[in-house]
Design a protein around this motif. Structure first.
Motif, PDB file in Angstrom:
ATOM      1  N   ILE A 238      -6.370   2.224 -23.235  1.00  0.00           N
ATOM      2  CA  ILE A 238      -5.945   2.161 -24.638  1.00  0.00           C
ATOM      3  C   ILE A 238      -4.428   2.052 -24.580  1.00  0.00           C
ATOM      4  O   ILE A 238      -3.738   3.025 -24.272  1.00  0.00           O
ATOM      5  CB  ILE A 238      -6.371   3.413 -25.430  1.00  0.00           C
ATOM      6  CG1 ILE A 238      -7.889   3.548 -25.446  1.00  0.00           C
ATOM      7  CG2 ILE A 238      -5.829   3.331 -26.860  1.00  0.00           C
ATOM      8  CD1 ILE A 238      -8.383   4.828 -26.109  1.00  0.00           C
ATOM      9  N   LEU A 239      -3.918   0.877 -24.835  1.00  0.00           N
ATOM     10  CA  LEU A 239      -2.485   0.647 -24.710  1.00  0.00           C
ATOM     11  C   LEU A 239      -1.737   1.489 -25.740  1.00  0.00           C
ATOM     12  O   LEU A 239      -2.067   1.482 -26.922  1.00  0.00           O
ATOM     13  CB  LEU A 239      -2.178  -0.838 -24.901  1.00  0.00           C
ATOM     14  CG  LEU A 239      -0.825  -1.292 -24.396  1.00  0.00           C
ATOM     15  CD1 LEU A 239      -0.742  -1.178 -22.877  1.00  0.00           C
ATOM     16  CD2 LEU A 239      -0.560  -2.718 -24.809  1.00  0.00           C
ATOM     17  N   HIS A 240      -0.726   2.232 -25.294  1.00  0.00           N
ATOM     18  CA  HIS A 240       0.054   3.097 -26.169  1.00  0.00           C
ATOM     19  C   HIS A 240       1.541   2.944 -25.845  1.00  0.00           C
ATOM     20  O   HIS A 240       1.912   2.224 -24.911  1.00  0.00           O
ATOM     21  CB  HIS A 240      -0.412   4.557 -26.049  1.00  0.00           C
ATOM     22  CG  HIS A 240      -0.423   5.079 -24.649  1.00  0.00           C
ATOM     23  ND1 HIS A 240       0.717   5.434 -23.964  1.00  0.00           N
ATOM     24  CD2 HIS A 240      -1.452   5.295 -23.794  1.00  0.00           C
ATOM     25  CE1 HIS A 240       0.405   5.863 -22.766  1.00  0.00           C
ATOM     26  NE2 HIS A 240      -0.911   5.782 -22.624  1.00  0.00           N
ATOM     27  N   VAL A 241       2.364   3.621 -26.603  1.00  0.00           N
ATOM     28  CA  VAL A 241       3.811   3.467 -26.475  1.00  0.00           C
ATOM     29  C   VAL A 241       4.304   3.823 -25.074  1.00  0.00           C
ATOM     30  O   VAL A 241       5.248   3.215 -24.564  1.00  0.00           O
ATOM     31  CB  VAL A 241       4.566   4.270 -27.567  1.00  0.00           C
ATOM     32  CG1 VAL A 241       4.445   5.764 -27.349  1.00  0.00           C
ATOM     33  CG2 VAL A 241       6.021   3.831 -27.650  1.00  0.00           C
ATOM     34  N   GLY A 242       3.686   4.786 -24.426  1.00  0.00           N
ATOM     35  CA  GLY A 242       4.073   5.125 -23.057  1.00  0.00           C
ATOM     36  C   GLY A 242       3.892   3.955 -22.116  1.00  0.00           C
ATOM     37  O   GLY A 242       4.753   3.679 -21.280  1.00  0.00           O
ATOM     38  N   HIS A 243       2.772   3.232 -22.272  1.00  0.00           N
ATOM     39  CA  HIS A 243       2.538   2.032 -21.462  1.00  0.00           C
ATOM     40  C   HIS A 243       3.598   0.975 -21.740  1.00  0.00           C
ATOM     41  O   HIS A 243       4.132   0.354 -20.815  1.00  0.00           O
ATOM     42  CB  HIS A 243       1.169   1.419 -21.777  1.00  0.00           C
ATOM     43  CG  HIS A 243       0.004   2.195 -21.278  1.00  0.00           C
ATOM     44  ND1 HIS A 243      -1.117   2.378 -22.052  1.00  0.00           N
ATOM     45  CD2 HIS A 243      -0.244   2.808 -20.098  1.00  0.00           C
ATOM     46  CE1 HIS A 243      -2.006   3.074 -21.360  1.00  0.00           C
ATOM     47  NE2 HIS A 243      -1.489   3.355 -20.174  1.00  0.00           N
ATOM     48  N   VAL A 244       3.879   0.751 -23.006  1.00  0.00           N
ATOM     49  CA  VAL A 244       4.813  -0.316 -23.388  1.00  0.00           C
ATOM     50  C   VAL A 244       6.206  -0.033 -22.825  1.00  0.00           C
ATOM     51  O   VAL A 244       6.835  -0.914 -22.227  1.00  0.00           O
ATOM     52  CB  VAL A 244       4.853  -0.508 -24.920  1.00  0.00           C
ATOM     53  CG1 VAL A 244       5.948  -1.484 -25.330  1.00  0.00           C
ATOM     54  CG2 VAL A 244       3.492  -0.985 -25.431  1.00  0.00           C
TER      55      VAL A 244
ATOM     56  N   GLY B  98       4.117   4.913 -12.394  1.00  0.00           N
ATOM     57  CA  GLY B  98       4.594   5.791 -13.450  1.00  0.00           C
ATOM     58  C   GLY B  98       4.986   7.165 -12.950  1.00  0.00           C
ATOM     59  O   GLY B  98       4.792   7.518 -11.785  1.00  0.00           O
ATOM     60  N   GLY B  99       5.520   7.952 -13.866  1.00  0.00           N
ATOM     61  CA  GLY B  99       6.093   9.252 -13.558  1.00  0.00           C
ATOM     62  C   GLY B  99       5.126  10.310 -13.096  1.00  0.00           C
ATOM     63  O   GLY B  99       5.544  11.391 -12.691  1.00  0.00           O
ATOM     64  N   ASP B 100       3.808  10.031 -13.144  1.00  0.00           N
ATOM     65  CA  ASP B 100       2.874  11.010 -12.600  1.00  0.00           C
ATOM     66  C   ASP B 100       2.794  10.884 -11.082  1.00  0.00           C
ATOM     67  O   ASP B 100       2.060  11.620 -10.429  1.00  0.00           O
ATOM     68  CB  ASP B 100       1.497  10.893 -13.247  1.00  0.00           C
ATOM     69  CG  ASP B 100       1.005   9.460 -13.411  1.00  0.00           C
ATOM     70  OD1 ASP B 100       1.800   8.536 -13.202  1.00  0.00           O
ATOM     71  OD2 ASP B 100      -0.165   9.280 -13.750  1.00  0.00           O
ATOM     72  N   TYR B 101       3.559   9.962 -10.512  1.00  0.00           N
ATOM     73  CA  TYR B 101       3.655   9.785  -9.059  1.00  0.00           C
ATOM     74  C   TYR B 101       5.088  10.028  -8.620  1.00  0.00           C
ATOM     75  O   TYR B 101       6.022   9.889  -9.396  1.00  0.00           O
ATOM     76  CB  TYR B 101       3.282   8.354  -8.650  1.00  0.00           C
ATOM     77  CG  TYR B 101       1.840   8.009  -8.861  1.00  0.00           C
ATOM     78  CD1 TYR B 101       0.894   8.254  -7.875  1.00  0.00           C
ATOM     79  CD2 TYR B 101       1.418   7.415 -10.050  1.00  0.00           C
ATOM     80  CE1 TYR B 101      -0.443   7.931  -8.055  1.00  0.00           C
ATOM     81  CE2 TYR B 101       0.083   7.086 -10.237  1.00  0.00           C
ATOM     82  CZ  TYR B 101      -0.840   7.348  -9.247  1.00  0.00           C
ATOM     83  OH  TYR B 101      -2.147   7.033  -9.433  1.00  0.00           O
ATOM     84  N   THR B 102       5.245  10.359  -7.357  1.00  0.00           N
ATOM     85  CA  THR B 102       6.551  10.351  -6.715  1.00  0.00           C
ATOM     86  C   THR B 102       6.420   9.417  -5.518  1.00  0.00           C
ATOM     87  O   THR B 102       5.302   9.156  -5.049  1.00  0.00           O
ATOM     88  CB  THR B 102       6.978  11.749  -6.217  1.00  0.00           C
ATOM     89  OG1 THR B 102       6.074  12.166  -5.185  1.00  0.00           O
ATOM     90  CG2 THR B 102       7.009  12.764  -7.348  1.00  0.00           C
ATOM     91  N   GLU B 103       7.531   8.944  -5.040  1.00  0.00           N
ATOM     92  CA  GLU B 103       7.472   8.054  -3.888  1.00  0.00           C
ATOM     93  C   GLU B 103       6.802   8.753  -2.702  1.00  0.00           C
ATOM     94  O   GLU B 103       6.037   8.147  -1.949  1.00  0.00           O
ATOM     95  CB  GLU B 103       8.873   7.575  -3.515  1.00  0.00           C
ATOM     96  CG  GLU B 103       8.845   6.459  -2.511  1.00  0.00           C
ATOM     97  CD  GLU B 103      10.206   5.865  -2.237  1.00  0.00           C
ATOM     98  OE1 GLU B 103      10.393   5.348  -1.122  1.00  0.00           O
ATOM     99  OE2 GLU B 103      11.078   5.906  -3.132  1.00  0.00           O
ATOM    100  N   ALA B 104       7.033  10.048  -2.559  1.00  0.00           N
ATOM    101  CA  ALA B 104       6.470  10.800  -1.432  1.00  0.00           C
ATOM    102  C   ALA B 104       4.943  10.900  -1.494  1.00  0.00           C
ATOM    103  O   ALA B 104       4.278  10.912  -0.458  1.00  0.00           O
ATOM    104  CB  ALA B 104       7.076  12.198  -1.387  1.00  0.00           C
ATOM    105  N   ASN B 105       4.358  10.974  -2.702  1.00  0.00           N
ATOM    106  CA  ASN B 105       2.897  11.129  -2.790  1.00  0.00           C
ATOM    107  C   ASN B 105       2.173   9.835  -3.160  1.00  0.00           C
ATOM    108  O   ASN B 105       0.996   9.861  -3.512  1.00  0.00           O
ATOM    109  CB  ASN B 105       2.518  12.260  -3.761  1.00  0.00           C
ATOM    110  CG  ASN B 105       2.700  11.898  -5.231  1.00  0.00           C
ATOM    111  OD1 ASN B 105       3.045  10.782  -5.599  1.00  0.00           O
ATOM    112  ND2 ASN B 105       2.461  12.878  -6.092  1.00  0.00           N
ATOM    113  N   LEU B 106       2.868   8.726  -3.051  1.00  0.00           N
ATOM    114  CA  LEU B 106       2.273   7.440  -3.407  1.00  0.00           C
ATOM    115  C   LEU B 106       1.614   6.822  -2.173  1.00  0.00           C
ATOM    116  O   LEU B 106       2.303   6.438  -1.220  1.00  0.00           O
ATOM    117  CB  LEU B 106       3.349   6.504  -3.969  1.00  0.00           C
ATOM    118  CG  LEU B 106       2.848   5.198  -4.555  1.00  0.00           C
ATOM    119  CD1 LEU B 106       1.965   5.444  -5.765  1.00  0.00           C
ATOM    120  CD2 LEU B 106       4.024   4.326  -4.950  1.00  0.00           C
ATOM    121  N   PRO B 107       0.278   6.714  -2.162  1.00  0.00           N
ATOM    122  CA  PRO B 107      -0.414   6.203  -0.975  1.00  0.00           C
ATOM    123  C   PRO B 107       0.002   4.784  -0.570  1.00  0.00           C
ATOM    124  O   PRO B 107      -0.042   4.444   0.604  1.00  0.00           O
ATOM    125  CB  PRO B 107      -1.894   6.225  -1.382  1.00  0.00           C
ATOM    126  CG  PRO B 107      -1.978   7.117  -2.557  1.00  0.00           C
ATOM    127  CD  PRO B 107      -0.636   7.096  -3.213  1.00  0.00           C
TER     128      PRO B 107
END
Length: 148
Positions: free
Chosen positions: A13-19, A94-103
């Protein structure tokens, strides 16, 4: 030579955060490709009640955004094949990831790209919207307080 930026997600569901996220991703380069999880991969990741919108609808909405140059639907649970095929200069999450925990970080860097993790817009998520719809019309702020 243009700088290719790749991101991926369900974008159910596209929302302002996505945009805002997609606009920021596009500003990092010259060409933004969005890898869109297929209906089957969304179900596998999010459960049988998702996606809310079918993949063709999600792709059409994303394609209508001026910041998105291309949408590619993929069936896998992870975007590794997509990363190998596209070989982006910049891979964005997006911000729910960090470079360190990005597979995908090691794959992207091995292919010569860089990884960027962007801040997400607090309180804006598809999960919160779905919860709001199922909670008798509570606002997203009320739903967020309930879910915290």
């Amino acid at each position: 030579m243009r700088t290719v930026v790749l991101t991926n997600g369900c974008f159910d569901i596209l929302h302002v955060g996505h945009v805002i996220y997609l606009q920021q991703a596009r500003e990092l380069g010259d060409w933004l490709i969005v890898g869109l999880n297929s209906d089957a991969s969304v179900r596998a990741l999010k459960g049988p009640a998702r996606p809310i919108n079918p993949q063709d609808d999600r792709a059409t909405v994303l394609s209508a955004l001026s910041c998105v140059d291309e949408v590619v639907i993929f069936d896998e649970l992870t975007p590794e094949r997509l990363i190998r095929d596209i070989r982006p200069d910049i891979y964005v999450k997006g911000g729910d990831y960090t470079e360190a925990n990005l597979p995908e970080r090691d794959l992207v860097t091995t292919l010569g790209g860089v990884v960027r993790c962007l801040e997400h817009v607090p309180g804006r998520s598809t999960s919160a919207l779905v919860a709001q719809m199922s909670n008798s019309g509570r606002t997203w702020q009320e739903t967020r307080r309930i879910s915290e």
